[in-house]
Design an enzyme around this catalytic site. Structure first.
Site, PDB file in Angstrom:
ATOM      1  N   HIS A   1       0.803  -1.214   0.000  1.00 48.31           N
ATOM      2  CA  HIS A   1       0.000   0.000   0.000  1.00 48.31           C
ATOM      3  C   HIS A   1       0.842   1.272   0.000  1.00 48.31           C
ATOM      4  O   HIS A   1       0.431   2.279  -0.583  1.00 48.31           O
ATOM      5  CB  HIS A   1      -0.981  -0.027   1.176  1.00 48.31           C
ATOM      6  CG  HIS A   1      -2.076  -1.033   0.988  1.00 48.31           C
ATOM      7  ND1 HIS A   1      -2.049  -2.280   1.577  1.00 48.31           N
ATOM      8  CD2 HIS A   1      -3.208  -1.002   0.220  1.00 48.31           C
ATOM      9  CE1 HIS A   1      -3.122  -2.960   1.209  1.00 48.31           C
ATOM     10  NE2 HIS A   1      -3.840  -2.211   0.388  1.00 48.31           N
TER      11      HIS A   1
ATOM     12  N   ASP B   1      -7.112   0.140  -7.306  1.00 45.86           N
ATOM     13  CA  ASP B   1      -6.716  -1.082  -6.593  1.00 45.86           C
ATOM     14  C   ASP B   1      -7.754  -2.175  -6.827  1.00 45.86           C
ATOM     15  O   ASP B   1      -8.299  -2.760  -5.893  1.00 45.86           O
ATOM     16  CB  ASP B   1      -6.579  -0.776  -5.096  1.00 45.86           C
ATOM     17  CG  ASP B   1      -5.886  -1.898  -4.338  1.00 45.86           C
ATOM     18  OD1 ASP B   1      -5.224  -2.732  -4.978  1.00 45.86           O
ATOM     19  OD2 ASP B   1      -6.016  -1.945  -3.102  1.00 45.86           O
TER      20      ASP B   1
ATOM     21  N   ALA C   1     -17.449   0.561 -10.798  1.00 39.34           N
ATOM     22  CA  ALA C   1     -16.550   1.669 -11.143  1.00 39.34           C
ATOM     23  C   ALA C   1     -16.647   2.046 -12.617  1.00 39.34           C
ATOM     24  O   ALA C   1     -16.503   3.228 -12.970  1.00 39.34           O
ATOM     25  CB  ALA C   1     -15.112   1.298 -10.792  1.00 39.34           C
TER      26      ALA C   1
END
Length: 505
Positions: A270, A366, A349
């Site tokens: 991350h 991600d 999305a």
């Protein structure tokens, strides 16, 4: 006349149940295959093909059954319930061995299809002397198609969220056998040795009912065997199965049996995903995170005080709610999904980006790996072209792009696709012990900044040092030049991914 009508109606209702249950077993098999083997389009295609072929085989052999038609029909109904109902239990316990899983999977689908294929011709033979042929055919197929429609609607909207895969197949196995029980008692004067038939049906129902009552425990045992770790949380959402495990000081999250993060080293992933983009973007007022429903990327973004708003778009409400409420998981993401700067949207999305009118300075993508076509569209040229319209000038976009070591074709395919949209594009990688070498693509929507520009930093990072040029060099064993662009009409990326990861599974 009334007795004859009830007899016909009961058998036609059996057709309805056969169609509903048969399709449910087919959907269960396809879903399980997708969970373990990936590529849901291919798995469902194979399952449907095998199932329909086996129904044809069953229908062909039905003509050789000439005696005791009603008794045989009830016995087949019992077998369908047992085989279809217990199939998920068997398959779950074979999860850890993919080769055995595939053989048993297609064998069970074939047997179920054959049994279902036997039932309809048998039923028509039973009714042919009682119902006019025209009415017989139309009624049988009408009930058959209505049952199939009901199953296809109930499975994703109700059954999977409430019963899960194992519970669903066992529940419909019980329904199958319940019809056999009713037939064996109502028609006991028309069959030989009805007591034996009734005993078979009742024993079968008991086996399925006990398995259903203990399905959570059976599922837990199979998953403990598969993961080899202590399972502390499981949840089935409409989109995926979430499993959290704990071993010593390590917590691991799995989605559909694929590892998403290990608490021991997720910071490496991350930090590499978020901080290069956040440091080189001229502005970071408004940040968009696509995917990342665990809130770990959002946690890293919130380390920058200049951020005014973060929009997280993740399809699975079950996932984001879990990471907003579970005490252990909120500890990992520092309660980031409940932060006042964060807005969580549970939408697709791809669709959301087409409708969105807001502009963002940084986009962190991600998404899960492109293991099927529904995910592959999120790595397609058309998606990046749509996303570009959501960006401010000189905005920075970063995308997780799978492993350049294990899947170089997949990695460079995504890279090449992004290069056709954005004026500046680079690639980099980081070593994450739980995954190995992992890759990222980064793009700048303009020429007002560069990849080596550092506008801002934060203290306390454990891995990233803001020296981007140490991460964008690739040795020869990670290079792959001969790749195509991933377009919606070819989805070549999914084929690359399936080919490359399939070799090491």
């Amino acid at each position: 006349m009334g007795k004859k009508f009830r007899f016909e109606l009961l058998l036609l209702f059996a057709v309805f149940v056969i169609a509903t249950c048969g399709l449910i077993y087919e959907l269960v098999a396809g879903t399980l295959a997708s969970y373990l083997l990936g590529d849901s389009v291919k798995q469902f295609s194979f399952i449907i093909g095998v199932y329909l072929f086996s129904m044809g085989v069953g229908s062909y052999f039905a003509k050789f059954i000439q005696k005791n038609l009603l008794k045989t029909f009830v016995e087949i109904e019992i077998l369908v319930g047992l085989v279809g109902g217990l199939s998920s239990v068997v398959l779950y316990f074979l999860f850890e061995n993919a080769a055995s899983f595939q053989f048993v999977l297609y064998f069970l689908v074939f047997v179920t299809g054959c049994l279902v294929g036997l039932e309809i011709p048998l039923l028509m033979n039973i009714l042919k002397d009682r119902v006019a042929f025209r009415d017989l055919v139309s009624n049988v197929f009408a009930f058959d198609y209505i049952g199939a429609l009901l199953a296809s609607i109930l499975f994703p909207l109700f059954l999977m969220p409430h019963f899960g895969i194992m519970g669903t197949s066992l529940f419909f196995g019980m329904i199958n056998v319940s019809i056999a029980i009713v037939l064996s008692f109502v028609l006991q004067n028309e069959v030989k040795r009805p007591r034996i038939l009734q005993s078979k049906a009742l024993i079968s129902f008991t086996i399925l009912a006990v398995s259903f009552l203990f399905s959570d425990r059976l599922l837990g045992l199979s998953e403990e065997k598969f993961y080899g770790e202590n399972i502390i949380y499981t949840q089935a959402t409409p989109y995926q199965r979430i499993v959290l495990t704990h071993q010593k000081s390590d917590y691991r999250l799995y989605l559909n049996n694929n590892l998403q993060f290990s608490s021991q080293d997720e910071y490496r992933y991350h930090e590499a995903l978020v901080h290069p983009a956040m440091s080189m973007a001229p502005k970071i007022d408004h940040v968009l995170v696509l995917g990342g429903g665990d809130g770990l990327a959002v946690r890293e973004v919130l380390k920058y005080g200049d951020v005014k708003s973060i929009t997280l778009v993740d399809l699975d409400a079950g996932m984001t709610k879990l990471f907003q409420t579970n005490a252990i998981l909120k500890g990992f993401n520092k309660n980031s999904l409940n932060h006042p700067k964060v807005t969580v949207l549970n939408q697709d999305a791809y669709i959301w980006s087409k409708a969105n009118t807001k502009r963002f300075d940084v986009v962190i993508i991600d998404f899960p790996d492109p293991s099927n076509y529904s995910l592959g569209k999120l790595y397609a040229l058309n998606f990046y072209q749509t996303l570009q319209k959501n960006l401010t000038e000189n905005a920075v976009v970063v995308v997780q792009t799978t492993s350049p070591y294990f899947a170089p074709k997949s990695f460079w395919c995504i890279q090449k696709t992004i290069q056709h949209v954005f004026p500046q594009v680079d690639a980099y990688h980081a070593y994450v012990p739980s995954f190995g070498e992992w890759g990222f693509s980064i793009a700048i929507n303009g020429f007002g900044t560069t990849f080596n520009t550092v506008y801002r930093t934060v203290q306390g990072l454990r891995f990233y040092t803001y020296q981007f040029d140490t991460m964008n060099q690739f040795p020869s064993d990670m290079m792959q030049k001969d790749v195509e662009i991933n377009r919606l009409d070819n989805q070549i990326l999914v084929r690359y991914f399936d080919e490359e990861w399939g070799r090491i599974q």
